[in-house]
Design a protein around this motif. Structure first.
Motif, mmCIF file in Angstrom:
data_model
loop_
_atom_site.group_PDB
_atom_site.id
_atom_site.type_symbol
_atom_site.label_atom_id
_atom_site.label_comp_id
_atom_site.label_asym_id
_atom_site.label_seq_id
_atom_site.Cartn_x
_atom_site.Cartn_y
_atom_site.Cartn_z
ATOM 1 N N VAL A 165 7.286 18.668 -4.801
ATOM 2 C CA VAL A 165 8.594 17.800 -4.448
ATOM 3 C C VAL A 165 9.251 18.662 -3.386
ATOM 4 C CG1 VAL A 165 10.902 17.044 -4.915
ATOM 5 C CG2 VAL A 165 9.007 16.775 -6.622
ATOM 6 N N PHE A 166 9.326 19.887 -3.339
ATOM 7 C CA PHE A 166 9.857 20.707 -2.203
ATOM 8 C C PHE A 166 8.939 20.418 -0.920
ATOM 9 C CE2 PHE A 166 12.645 23.069 -5.067
ATOM 10 C CZ PHE A 166 13.559 23.319 -4.258
ATOM 11 N N LEU A 167 7.586 20.422 -1.206
ATOM 12 C CA LEU A 167 6.688 20.316 -0.188
ATOM 13 C C LEU A 167 6.805 18.981 0.500
ATOM 14 C CD1 LEU A 167 4.708 22.056 1.215
ATOM 15 C CD2 LEU A 167 3.041 20.844 -0.236
ATOM 16 N N VAL A 168 6.954 17.922 -0.211
ATOM 17 C CA VAL A 168 7.066 16.769 0.488
ATOM 18 C C VAL A 168 8.425 16.427 1.192
ATOM 19 C CG1 VAL A 168 7.279 14.314 -0.153
ATOM 20 C CG2 VAL A 168 5.445 15.329 -1.475
ATOM 21 N N VAL A 169 9.347 17.151 0.538
ATOM 22 C CA VAL A 169 10.703 16.916 0.935
ATOM 23 C C VAL A 169 10.832 17.747 2.532
ATOM 24 C CG1 VAL A 169 13.334 17.461 0.816
ATOM 25 C CG2 VAL A 169 11.995 16.329 -1.260
ATOM 26 N N ALA A 170 10.261 18.929 2.365
ATOM 27 C CA ALA A 170 10.006 19.762 3.665
ATOM 28 C C ALA A 170 9.491 18.844 4.766
ATOM 29 C CB ALA A 170 9.492 20.904 3.383
ATOM 30 N N SER A 171 8.288 18.164 4.434
ATOM 31 C CA SER A 171 7.551 17.291 5.464
ATOM 32 C C SER A 171 8.546 16.250 5.773
ATOM 33 C CB SER A 171 6.255 17.065 4.650
ATOM 34 O OG SER A 171 5.417 17.826 4.353
ATOM 35 N N LEU A 172 9.074 15.257 5.030
ATOM 36 C CA LEU A 172 9.707 14.181 5.317
ATOM 37 C C LEU A 172 11.040 14.824 6.155
ATOM 38 C CD1 LEU A 172 9.723 12.079 2.138
ATOM 39 C CD2 LEU A 172 8.323 11.918 4.200
ATOM 40 N N SER A 173 11.851 15.808 5.705
ATOM 41 C CA SER A 173 12.877 16.118 6.661
ATOM 42 C C SER A 173 12.339 16.601 8.069
ATOM 43 C CB SER A 173 13.426 17.575 5.865
ATOM 44 O OG SER A 173 13.767 17.398 4.497
ATOM 45 N N LEU A 174 11.336 17.222 8.204
ATOM 46 C CA LEU A 174 10.877 17.611 9.414
ATOM 47 C C LEU A 174 10.645 16.150 10.284
ATOM 48 C CD1 LEU A 174 9.653 19.355 11.789
ATOM 49 C CD2 LEU A 174 7.397 18.839 10.931
ATOM 50 N N VAL A 175 10.072 15.210 9.757
ATOM 51 C CA VAL A 175 9.774 13.861 10.425
ATOM 52 C C VAL A 175 11.065 13.340 10.818
ATOM 53 C CG1 VAL A 175 8.842 11.716 10.146
ATOM 54 C CG2 VAL A 175 7.597 13.466 9.247
ATOM 55 N N MET A 221 0.719 -1.147 -0.012
ATOM 56 C CA MET A 221 -0.121 -0.118 -0.065
ATOM 57 C C MET A 221 0.861 1.414 -0.049
ATOM 58 S SD MET A 221 -3.057 -0.846 0.060
ATOM 59 C CE MET A 221 -2.491 -2.244 -1.342
ATOM 60 N N LEU A 222 2.067 1.169 0.737
ATOM 61 C CA LEU A 222 2.729 2.247 0.931
ATOM 62 C C LEU A 222 3.469 2.515 -0.590
ATOM 63 C CD1 LEU A 222 4.230 4.564 2.505
ATOM 64 C CD2 LEU A 222 6.070 2.717 3.033
ATOM 65 N N GLY A 223 3.789 1.591 -1.316
ATOM 66 C CA GLY A 223 4.365 1.604 -2.735
ATOM 67 C C GLY A 223 3.350 2.283 -3.564
ATOM 68 N N LEU A 224 2.272 1.569 -3.704
ATOM 69 C CA LEU A 224 1.321 2.099 -4.532
ATOM 70 C C LEU A 224 0.895 3.340 -4.510
ATOM 71 C CD1 LEU A 224 -0.874 -1.201 -4.916
ATOM 72 C CD2 LEU A 224 0.680 -0.194 -6.536
ATOM 73 N N PHE A 225 0.404 3.871 -3.245
ATOM 74 C CA PHE A 225 -0.265 5.181 -2.923
ATOM 75 C C PHE A 225 0.912 6.172 -2.544
ATOM 76 C CE2 PHE A 225 -3.585 1.884 -2.226
ATOM 77 C CZ PHE A 225 -4.343 2.440 -3.489
ATOM 78 N N PHE A 226 2.031 5.808 -2.291
ATOM 79 C CA PHE A 226 3.124 6.963 -1.925
ATOM 80 C C PHE A 226 4.371 6.936 -2.902
ATOM 81 C CE2 PHE A 226 6.896 8.677 0.422
ATOM 82 C CZ PHE A 226 6.400 9.703 0.469
ATOM 83 N N VAL A 227 5.070 5.898 -2.736
ATOM 84 C CA VAL A 227 6.311 5.741 -3.590
ATOM 85 C C VAL A 227 5.946 6.089 -5.037
ATOM 86 C CG1 VAL A 227 8.139 4.462 -4.197
ATOM 87 C CG2 VAL A 227 7.343 4.267 -1.891
ATOM 88 N N VAL A 228 5.204 5.283 -5.596
ATOM 89 C CA VAL A 228 4.856 5.384 -7.222
ATOM 90 C C VAL A 228 4.414 6.784 -7.563
ATOM 91 C CG1 VAL A 228 3.519 4.406 -9.062
ATOM 92 C CG2 VAL A 228 4.631 2.992 -7.436
ATOM 93 N N PRO A 229 3.267 7.328 -6.672
ATOM 94 C CA PRO A 229 2.987 8.502 -7.125
ATOM 95 C C PRO A 229 4.194 9.803 -6.971
ATOM 96 C CG PRO A 229 1.435 7.896 -5.781
ATOM 97 C CD PRO A 229 2.392 6.649 -5.887
ATOM 98 N N PHE A 230 4.915 9.648 -6.007
ATOM 99 C CA PHE A 230 6.034 10.627 -5.770
ATOM 100 C C PHE A 230 7.058 10.478 -6.805
ATOM 101 C CE2 PHE A 230 10.133 11.662 -3.837
ATOM 102 C CZ PHE A 230 9.904 12.904 -3.523
ATOM 103 N N ALA A 231 7.036 9.019 -7.121
ATOM 104 C CA ALA A 231 8.470 8.867 -8.206
ATOM 105 C C ALA A 231 7.732 9.554 -9.602
ATOM 106 C CB ALA A 231 8.447 7.385 -8.582
ATOM 107 N N ILE A 232 6.541 9.390 -9.824
ATOM 108 C CA ILE A 232 5.831 10.208 -11.117
ATOM 109 C C ILE A 232 6.031 11.603 -11.103
ATOM 110 C CG2 ILE A 232 3.896 10.348 -12.482
ATOM 111 C CD1 ILE A 232 3.090 7.458 -11.859
ATOM 112 N N MET A 233 5.680 12.102 -10.013
ATOM 113 C CA MET A 233 5.817 13.554 -9.709
ATOM 114 C C MET A 233 7.176 14.028 -9.827
ATOM 115 S SD MET A 233 4.205 15.665 -6.379
ATOM 116 C CE MET A 233 5.484 14.937 -5.373
ATOM 117 N N LEU A 234 8.126 13.356 -9.216
ATOM 118 C CA LEU A 234 9.370 13.653 -9.356
ATOM 119 C C LEU A 234 9.932 13.616 -10.676
ATOM 120 C CD1 LEU A 234 12.038 14.207 -7.773
ATOM 121 C CD2 LEU A 234 12.546 11.974 -7.692
ATOM 122 N N ALA A 235 9.638 12.442 -11.496
ATOM 123 C CA ALA A 235 9.976 12.492 -12.958
ATOM 124 C C ALA A 235 9.571 13.962 -13.615
ATOM 125 C CB ALA A 235 9.449 11.436 -13.671
#
Length: 284
Positions: free
Chosen positions: A261-271, A21-35
């Protein structure tokens, strides 16, 4: 009891579904957005595959930097206010009878059922000059004339705190309800006042829960989109508003993806930073 490391492939089965579920709903969308963030925009609102840093270079400007900083500060303020209000509220909630607790929890769930549009326009009415709370303050003599408190930063902060407060209480409630009452009794026996016992005994015990609640509310507020538009001015808009503007109205999907991508990186950095500080504090 010591946890044994996995020795067979079958030992990983319990985490297979969450990992999927993490791969389908987070990793894959984030990879597409990053590309897409490295793609190049072409005329007509389309984009084509490329490898350019122009989108990130455009984001690293004073204007978008100020928007990112404002979004982070706003999210931090919302989290801090929610904790300041939610911690004592949840603590006293757990001291009530079971029937009263159910009533308040159902009321909080009722707030969660409200859409962001309803919350935004309700607060815009309450904070307006014509039919707002200032008219009540004038009637009881606290103000000379009604005033409009929206649009403004205070209105945005109030709306986001109202929306995030139920999440704060619902995250804190399980830990507070399981808190051993003998801790307070022992501290009172040793001479501590109720307030001192609360700050020196209860809060340190629930440190991890408080940190987790702060992170959850922070990420929730960081993605605020509609309330800043309804209750604030353009200078109070968050990065999520600009991302939507670039993706939907400006048809600049690569630039919107770079900001996301900046928004997601900022959130993950805080975590990651908070988790590292938490481990460091636990090890001392």
């Amino acid at each position: 009891m010591r946890r044994m490391p996995p020795e067979r492939a079958a030992d990983y089965y319990p985490i297979a579904y969450p990992a999927l579920m993490l791969g389908l709903f987070f990793v894959v969308p984030f990879a597409i957005m990053l590309a897409i963030s490295f793609f190049q925009r072409v005329q007509g609102g389309f984009y084509e595959p490329a490898f350019t840093f122009a989108n990130y270079g455009r984001f690293l400007s004073v204007f978008f930097g100020e928007v990112l900083v404002f979004s982070l500060v706003l999210a931090a303020l919302v989290s801090a206010v929610c904790l300041l209000l939610g911690v004592p509220f949840t603590y006293f909630l757990t001291k009530l009878s079971r029937k009263a607790q159910v009533f308040w929890l159902v009321a909080l769930l009722g707030v969660l059922s409200l859409s962001e549009v309803i919350i935004g326009f309700a607060w815009s009415t309450l904070l307006s000059r014509t039919a707002g709370l200032s008219n009540l303050l004038v009637a009881i003599g606290f103000m000379d004339r009604p005033d409009a408190w929206t649009p403004g930063f205070g209105a945005v902060l109030t709306g986001l705190v109202y929306q995030a407060f139920p999440y704060t209480v619902l995250v804190l409630y399980p830990s507070f309800s399981r808190l051993d009452p003998s801790l307070m009794e022992a501290s009172r026996t040793l001479g501590a006042s109720p307030l001192k016992a609360f700050f020196t005994v209860v809060l340190p015990v629930l440190r991890k829960t408080l940190i987790a609640t702060f992170i959850i509310v922070f990420i929730f507020a960081l993605g605020a989109y509609l309330l800043p538009q309804i209750l604030g001015r353009p200078q109070h808009w968050t990065l999520s508003v600009l991302i939507t503007d670039q993706a939907v109205y400006q048809s600049n999907m690569p630039f919107a993806a770079a900001m996301a991508v900046f928004l997601v990186v900022a959130s993950l950095s805080l975590v990651l930073v908070v988790a590292a500080l938490n481990r460091k504090g636990a090890g001392q």
